[in-house]
Write an enzyme that holds these catalytic residues in place. Structure first.
Site, PDB file in Angstrom:
ATOM      1  N   ASP A 105      30.930  46.733  37.059  1.00  0.00           N
ATOM      2  CA  ASP A 105      31.368  48.122  37.024  1.00  0.00           C
ATOM      3  C   ASP A 105      32.163  48.489  35.757  1.00  0.00           C
ATOM      4  O   ASP A 105      31.856  49.480  35.087  1.00  0.00           O
ATOM      5  CB  ASP A 105      32.212  48.339  38.298  1.00  0.00           C
ATOM      6  CG  ASP A 105      32.725  49.755  38.375  1.00  0.00           C
ATOM      7  OD1 ASP A 105      31.983  50.651  37.966  1.00  0.00           O
ATOM      8  OD2 ASP A 105      33.870  49.949  38.828  1.00  0.00           O
ATOM      9  N   ASP A 129      30.524  39.805  42.865  1.00  0.00           N
ATOM     10  CA  ASP A 129      30.927  40.685  43.979  1.00  0.00           C
ATOM     11  C   ASP A 129      29.728  41.440  44.567  1.00  0.00           C
ATOM     12  O   ASP A 129      29.814  41.961  45.673  1.00  0.00           O
ATOM     13  CB  ASP A 129      31.957  41.716  43.498  1.00  0.00           C
ATOM     14  CG  ASP A 129      33.278  41.088  43.090  1.00  0.00           C
ATOM     15  OD1 ASP A 129      33.440  39.862  43.282  1.00  0.00           O
ATOM     16  OD2 ASP A 129      34.142  41.822  42.590  1.00  0.00           O
ATOM     17  N   ASP A 131      28.599  44.344  43.897  1.00  0.00           N
ATOM     18  CA  ASP A 131      28.954  45.704  44.326  1.00  0.00           C
ATOM     19  C   ASP A 131      28.545  46.806  43.341  1.00  0.00           C
ATOM     20  O   ASP A 131      29.036  47.935  43.442  1.00  0.00           O
ATOM     21  CB  ASP A 131      30.459  45.787  44.635  1.00  0.00           C
ATOM     22  CG  ASP A 131      31.339  45.471  43.425  1.00  0.00           C
ATOM     23  OD1 ASP A 131      30.786  45.165  42.346  1.00  0.00           O
ATOM     24  OD2 ASP A 131      32.569  45.534  43.566  1.00  0.00           O
ATOM     25  N   ARG A 164      42.020  22.800  64.472  1.00  0.00           N
ATOM     26  CA  ARG A 164      42.752  23.873  63.801  1.00  0.00           C
ATOM     27  C   ARG A 164      41.849  25.075  63.560  1.00  0.00           C
ATOM     28  O   ARG A 164      40.629  24.949  63.614  1.00  0.00           O
ATOM     29  CB  ARG A 164      43.139  23.425  62.387  1.00  0.00           C
ATOM     30  CG  ARG A 164      44.333  22.606  62.267  1.00  0.00           C
ATOM     31  CD  ARG A 164      44.505  22.261  60.785  1.00  0.00           C
ATOM     32  NE  ARG A 164      45.595  21.332  60.645  1.00  0.00           N
ATOM     33  CZ  ARG A 164      45.691  20.432  59.681  1.00  0.00           C
ATOM     34  NH1 ARG A 164      44.746  20.327  58.772  1.00  0.00           N
ATOM     35  NH2 ARG A 164      46.733  19.639  59.619  1.00  0.00           N
ATOM     36  N   MET A 171      36.476  35.558  46.968  1.00  0.00           N
ATOM     37  CA  MET A 171      36.661  36.688  46.059  1.00  0.00           C
ATOM     38  C   MET A 171      35.873  37.914  46.507  1.00  0.00           C
ATOM     39  O   MET A 171      35.027  37.839  47.396  1.00  0.00           O
ATOM     40  CB  MET A 171      36.235  36.294  44.656  1.00  0.00           C
ATOM     41  CG  MET A 171      37.281  35.501  43.910  1.00  0.00           C
ATOM     42  SD  MET A 171      36.706  35.191  42.238  1.00  0.00           S
ATOM     43  CE  MET A 171      38.182  34.539  41.496  1.00  0.00           C
ATOM     44  N   GLY A 172      36.118  38.996  45.816  1.00  0.00           N
ATOM     45  CA  GLY A 172      35.446  40.270  46.111  1.00  0.00           C
ATOM     46  C   GLY A 172      36.459  41.379  45.894  1.00  0.00           C
ATOM     47  O   GLY A 172      37.292  41.622  46.754  1.00  0.00           O
ATOM     48  N   GLU A 224      39.510  38.550  49.579  1.00  0.00           N
ATOM     49  CA  GLU A 224      40.814  38.668  48.900  1.00  0.00           C
ATOM     50  C   GLU A 224      41.360  40.098  48.881  1.00  0.00           C
ATOM     51  O   GLU A 224      42.556  40.321  48.741  1.00  0.00           O
ATOM     52  CB  GLU A 224      40.691  38.169  47.454  1.00  0.00           C
ATOM     53  CG  GLU A 224      39.710  38.994  46.618  1.00  0.00           C
ATOM     54  CD  GLU A 224      39.569  38.551  45.167  1.00  0.00           C
ATOM     55  OE1 GLU A 224      40.250  37.615  44.736  1.00  0.00           O
ATOM     56  OE2 GLU A 224      38.754  39.174  44.462  1.00  0.00           O
ATOM     57  N   HIS A 276      38.136  30.776  41.595  1.00  0.00           N
ATOM     58  CA  HIS A 276      37.151  30.760  40.508  1.00  0.00           C
ATOM     59  C   HIS A 276      36.102  29.657  40.649  1.00  0.00           C
ATOM     60  O   HIS A 276      35.130  29.657  39.878  1.00  0.00           O
ATOM     61  CB  HIS A 276      37.867  30.635  39.162  1.00  0.00           C
ATOM     62  CG  HIS A 276      38.667  31.861  38.838  1.00  0.00           C
ATOM     63  ND1 HIS A 276      39.924  32.056  39.350  1.00  0.00           N
ATOM     64  CD2 HIS A 276      38.373  32.952  38.103  1.00  0.00           C
ATOM     65  CE1 HIS A 276      40.387  33.227  38.919  1.00  0.00           C
ATOM     66  NE2 HIS A 276      39.464  33.789  38.163  1.00  0.00           N
ATOM     67  N   GLN A 278      34.010  29.595  42.806  1.00  0.00           N
ATOM     68  CA  GLN A 278      32.792  30.369  43.124  1.00  0.00           C
ATOM     69  C   GLN A 278      32.052  30.830  41.892  1.00  0.00           C
ATOM     70  O   GLN A 278      30.891  31.200  41.951  1.00  0.00           O
ATOM     71  CB  GLN A 278      33.169  31.657  43.867  1.00  0.00           C
ATOM     72  CG  GLN A 278      33.585  31.488  45.281  1.00  0.00           C
ATOM     73  CD  GLN A 278      34.504  32.631  45.697  1.00  0.00           C
ATOM     74  OE1 GLN A 278      34.097  33.474  46.464  1.00  0.00           O
ATOM     75  NE2 GLN A 278      35.710  32.655  45.183  1.00  0.00           N
ATOM     76  N   ARG A 279      32.738  30.875  40.756  1.00  0.00           N
ATOM     77  CA  ARG A 279      32.116  31.455  39.567  1.00  0.00           C
ATOM     78  C   ARG A 279      31.496  30.405  38.646  1.00  0.00           C
ATOM     79  O   ARG A 279      30.919  30.772  37.616  1.00  0.00           O
ATOM     80  CB  ARG A 279      33.156  32.277  38.801  1.00  0.00           C
ATOM     81  CG  ARG A 279      33.676  33.479  39.555  1.00  0.00           C
ATOM     82  CD  ARG A 279      33.564  34.733  38.732  1.00  0.00           C
ATOM     83  NE  ARG A 279      34.254  34.639  37.479  1.00  0.00           N
ATOM     84  CZ  ARG A 279      35.426  35.215  37.216  1.00  0.00           C
ATOM     85  NH1 ARG A 279      36.018  35.935  38.145  1.00  0.00           N
ATOM     86  NH2 ARG A 279      35.990  35.092  36.050  1.00  0.00           N
TER      87      ARG A 279
HETATM   88  O1  F6P Z   1      34.811  40.854  39.457  1.00  0.00           O
HETATM   89  C1  F6P Z   1      34.500  39.550  39.796  1.00  0.00           C
HETATM   90  C2  F6P Z   1      35.735  38.803  40.221  1.00  0.00           C
HETATM   91  O2  F6P Z   1      35.359  37.458  40.419  1.00  0.00           O
HETATM   92  C3  F6P Z   1      36.445  39.361  41.453  1.00  0.00           C
HETATM   93  O3  F6P Z   1      35.847  38.935  42.634  1.00  0.00           O
HETATM   94  C4  F6P Z   1      37.833  38.806  41.257  1.00  0.00           C
HETATM   95  O4  F6P Z   1      38.800  39.569  41.940  1.00  0.00           O
HETATM   96  C5  F6P Z   1      38.015  38.890  39.762  1.00  0.00           C
HETATM   97  O5  F6P Z   1      36.722  38.822  39.206  1.00  0.00           O
HETATM   98  C6  F6P Z   1      38.875  37.809  39.163  1.00  0.00           C
HETATM   99  O6  F6P Z   1      38.951  38.014  37.780  1.00  0.00           O
HETATM  100  P1  F6P Z   1      39.540  37.012  36.690  1.00  0.00           P
HETATM  101  O7  F6P Z   1      38.449  36.051  36.354  1.00  0.00           O
HETATM  102  O8  F6P Z   1      39.881  37.894  35.558  1.00  0.00           O
HETATM  103  O9  F6P Z   1      40.690  36.321  37.325  1.00  0.00           O
END
Ligand code: F6P
Length: 346
Positions: A105, A129, A131, A164, A171-172, A224, A276, A278-279
């Protein structure tokens, strides 16, 4: 005007699938005889005139690598007039005839503004995300969810052993797609997303009833960005980026939720934040296939002079949409889909 020199940049958060898109852009550009300049670190590279010419050998084997070979940043050139002007000057100075922008975005909103200023730009949607509106798929989503499902399954093992409730925070920033898909595909007991107001009594009752039936453990996935009493407001997290976003991961949603669950149910609860992780990593199938298709289609659009457009997935087809229809909007999870998920919370 005939395009001779094409620029490409990746902006915003990195994610797996960017390199397959860059590779496809360079390979398709070769067919048209375009020279491709990789602009470094998102919009920062255009402001600073930082670039690297890309050739086939540089991209041939990057398909399976996470991240982006171009680097990325959350730089907003429209924050300062001086930066915007430097970016415009560098566009001419580098002799660019067109620019392909891969981003979410924020990055695409800048692309839309530069398009209105006269730059010939084509967009490609990317964000874990998922989105970005007007497209069923954004680069990075599938890998991020696959990683989160793996994390949830690991948490299930430990939740089961310790009897438990394990809370997984994913993230999102503005939409709950990652949480919803992770919880659904990983079989969570409950999912909390920002689109749906939280009812902690309902969550607690659900977990206590299951315990009475003999299921002594459970998992909850929370996004989050969920609003929760006790969690920090985004603006209270201190660091605000150039697009005005705080650090959502610092809000402590997972931790607050886990404490609330323990307090309300009496069942021990702990939390984990995947963040992160996830990335990173190698892209899964769809984060190789669609970025490749997007990259080729984006260059085809450049060739046809289709500027101000973004490539998009609609059903199984690659289509185009006007970038201005996309900017400033968020594709959120529809309430009906959340209701479908709730069928599985029993
Ligand atoms: O926009 C993608 C995203 O991974 C979001 O889910 C998260 O809130 C944000 O980026 C985290 O950004 P940064 O890598 O700058 O910490």
């Amino acid at each position: 005007m005939k395009v001779k020199r094409l620029g490409i940049l990746t902006g915003g958060g990195d994610c797996p699938g960017l390199n397959p898109a860059i590779r496809a852009v360079v390979m398709r550009a070769f067919d048209f005889g375009y020279e491709v300049l990789g602009i470094k670190d998102g919009w920062a590279g255009l402001i600073n005139g930082d670039f690297e010419p890309l050739n086939l050998e540089m991209v041939r084997d990057i398909l399976s690598r996470g991240g982006t070979i171009l680097g990325t940043s959350r730089t907003n050139p429209f924050k300062k007039d001086e930066d915007k002007n430097r970016a415009l000057e560098n566009f001419s100075r580098l002799g660019l005839d067109a620019l392909i922008v891969i981003g979410g975005d924020d990055t695409l909103s800048v692309a839309g503004k530069f398009f209105r200023e006269g730059l010939p730009i084509v967009g490609i949607p990317k964000t874990m995300d998922n989105d970005v509106p007007e497209t069923d798929y954004c680069i990075g989503f599938d890998t991020a969810v696959s990683v989160a499902i793996d994390a949830l399954e690991r948490l299930k093992d430990t939740a089961w052993s310790h009897r438990r409730i394990m809370v997984l925070e994913v993230m999102g920033r503005e939409a709950g797609w990652v949480a919803l898909y992770t919880g659904l595909a990983g079989g969570a007991d409950w999912i909390l997303i920002p689109e749906v107001p939280v009812d902690l009594d309902e969550v607690a009752l659900n977990l206590m009833e299951k315990r009475k039936r003999g299921r002594l453990w459970g998992t909850v996935v929370v996004s989050e960005a969920v609003e929760l009493k006790g969690a920090l407001k985004e603006e209270g997290t201190g660091e605000i980026d150039e697009f005005g976003h705080g650090r959502l991961g610092a809000r402590g949603v997972g931790q607050v939720l886990s404490r609330e669950i323990e307090k309300r149910t009496g069942i021990p609860s702990k939390h984990a934040v995947i963040g992160h992780i996830q990335r990173g990593g190698s892209p899964v199938l769809r984060d190789r296939y669609y970025p490749t298709r997007f990259g080729i289609s984006a260059v085809d659009l450049v060739h046809k002079g289709g500027f101000g457009l973004m490539v998009a997935l609609k059903g199984k087809e690659i289509k185009t949409v006007a970038m201005e229809k996309v900017v400033g909007r968020v594709k959120t999870v529809p309430p009906e889909l959340y209701e479908v998920c709730k069928i599985l919370f029993k």
